[in-house]
Design a protein around this motif. Structure first.
Motif, short mmCIF file in Angstrom:
data_model
loop_
_atom_site.label_atom_id
_atom_site.label_comp_id
_atom_site.label_asym_id
_atom_site.label_seq_id
_atom_site.Cartn_x
_atom_site.Cartn_y
_atom_site.Cartn_z
N ALA A 1 -5.78 5.43 46.86
CA ALA A 1 -4.91 6.17 47.77
C ALA A 1 -4.66 7.59 47.28
O ALA A 1 -4.81 8.56 48.03
CB ALA A 1 -3.59 5.41 47.93
N GLN B 1 -7.56 11.69 52.37
CA GLN B 1 -6.94 10.52 53.00
C GLN B 1 -7.02 10.67 54.51
O GLN B 1 -7.52 11.65 55.03
CB GLN B 1 -5.48 10.42 52.58
N LEU C 1 -1.66 8.48 54.11
CA LEU C 1 -1.00 8.74 52.85
C LEU C 1 0.15 9.74 52.98
O LEU C 1 -0.04 10.80 53.58
CB LEU C 1 -2.02 9.29 51.84
N PRO C 2 1.34 9.47 52.44
CA PRO C 2 1.73 8.24 51.74
C PRO C 2 2.64 7.37 52.60
O PRO C 2 3.60 6.78 52.09
CB PRO C 2 2.50 8.81 50.56
#
Length: 449
Positions: free
Chosen positions: A36, A93, A421-422
């Motif tokens: 991630a 991401q 993310l996140p």
């Protein structure tokens, strides 16, 4: 992204699409992960503002790196994700589409979307596409290359966030890229804000920007430049927020793009025109819309699509999804007040659907051939990576947004998620979702006609 949201062929199908359509088996053949918290350094000539991203995701500017914990939001249990904003560098991401054509070495073109979900909170998120190479022997995904989109030739028809710079790097305040194709050495991107089609060189320089036309009229959304508040949904704009081109398939031989909207169009009064999505075709040679459009009937319970890619001259794969996240085995009990250790909206409808673009009914609906269920993947050879599979039962892919699918060969497809993310979990409560790549053996689906 979380902040933004979150075919039929006869009248008989209209009455019950789920019952009339075959569900095919899927077997896990490989599993690989890009962590991630994967960050990339901006180009040396990028404005200093872009070296720290996510500064505007709260109510006020925050320039202190890693100071605010990510959270999935109240509707999804209020779980923290273990990763904090702002980031030093740019996050890799939000993987939001696979190109059908790979590069010469076999790596996959994919792209990062607008950053953190909206125009307002993403002015320091750089727009990029990548070459990714999943290795199903090691379980790791290697980022081979990252390309930053830029507009030095002033092709974008509106003011961009970095207007006053020479390189004019594009950000999430300008576009929301959601689908990508690689054709004749150049990049094409379908985005959501316009919705627009972006044409770029292999090294990221914008060559042209095309507005969307349906039945000869230009479509707009609430984030399209020129749409001013107050604006009336269905009258001043027809495309829902975060409802642009989530899928844009490249049709072999014709080189037509089949650009599918993520969500149903709005009509006057603010309602949607139905539980179906519009698909428009774009001629890459003529550089214009063909005037042809079609309809894709969503499965029962599906709210949006995630990607579209052809597997041959007429058949294509579409990702359908609901707005759920997390495995049903960890669902909250009905009426539970404490949702700290459960999923209040578990994933239910996560399909890869096969359609036939050559089979269209009298009302313009594309024929649905069948689907696989990403919440019911068999894993007899124990291919799932340790710590990323349910304690018992079938392997699942329980992510809020699953936005990447492509054919690998005659029996396999590749699927990946957008991890927001996140702000998304899905695999484990209290932990930000990784970018997971799964190789699926689906011979029956790919052979279905």
């Amino acid at each position: 992204m979380r902040f933004a949201a979150l075919l039929l062929t006869s009248s008989a199908l209209l009455a019950g699409p789920a019952a009339a359509e075959e569900s095919f088996p899927a077997t896990l053949a490989g599993h690989a992960v890009l962590p991630a918290l994967t960050l990339v350094t901006p180009p040396a000539d990028a404005p200093r503002d872009l070296w720290v991203s996510g500064k505007f995701t709260g109510k006020t500017r925050n320039e202190q790196p890693m100071s605010v914990m990510g959270n999935v939001g109240k509707d999804y249990g209020g779980h923290e994700t273990g990763i904090s904003l702002p980031f030093i560098g740019q996050p890799v991401q939000g993987l939001s589409g696979f190109a059908m054509t790979r590069d010469a070495a076999g790596s996959w073109f994919t792209l990062t979307d607008n950053g953190f979900g909206t125009k307002i909170n993403s002015p320091d998120a750089m727009l990029t596409f990548h070459l990714m190479a999943p290795d199903f022997e090691t379980g790791k995904v290697t980022r081979k290359e990252t390309v930053f989109l830029r507009d030095p030739d002033h092709k974008v028809p509106f003011r961009i966030a970095n207007e006053g710079t020479d390189t004019r790097y594009l950000t999430g305040a300008d576009f929301d890229p959601e689908s990508i194709q690689y054709l004749d050495g150049e990049i094409w991107i379908g985005e959501e804000f316009g919705p627009y089609l972006l044409h770029a060189t292999r090294d990221g320089r914008i060559l042209d920007v095309f507005a969307t036309k349906l039945d000869g009229n230009v479509l707009a959304g609430p984030d399209t430049p020129g749409i001013a508040v107050p604006a009336v949904p269905g009258k001043d704009y027809q495309v829902q927020r975060s409802g642009g081109y989530e899928g844009m398939g490249l049709q072999p031989e014709t080189n037509l793009f089949w650009a599918m909207l993520e969500k149903p169009l709005l009509v006057e009064g603010g309602e949607t025109e139905g539980d179906f999505l519009r698909v428009m075709t774009f001629d890459t040679k003529a550089r214009d819309w063909t005037g042809q459009s079609y309809k894709f009937k969503l499965a029962e319970g599906a709210k949006a699509i995630g990607d579209l890619n052809f597997i041959d001259k007429t058949r294509a794969l579409v990702i359908e999804r609901d707005n759920g996240e997390g495995d049903a085995a960890s669902a909250c009990a009905e009426g539970a007040e404490d949702q700290g250790a459960c999923y209040p909206r578990p994933a239910k409808v996560k399909y890869i659907t096969l359609i036939d673009t050559a089979s269209v009914d009298a009302d313009g609906f594309l024929r649905r051939i069948g689907h696989i269920d990403l919440m019911n993947i068999q894993d007899p050879e124990n291919k799932a990576l340790a710590g990323l599979k349910p304690a018992s039962g079938a392997f699942t892919f329980p992510f809020f947004t699953i936005e990447d699918v492509a054919r690998v060969d005659d029996t396999h497809i590749l699927v990946a998620n957008d991890n927001n993310l996140p702000f998304s979990g899905g695999r484990e409560i209290g932990k930000a979702a990784n970018n997971e790549f799964i190789l699926l053996s689906v011979p029956e689906l790919l052979a279905a006609k």
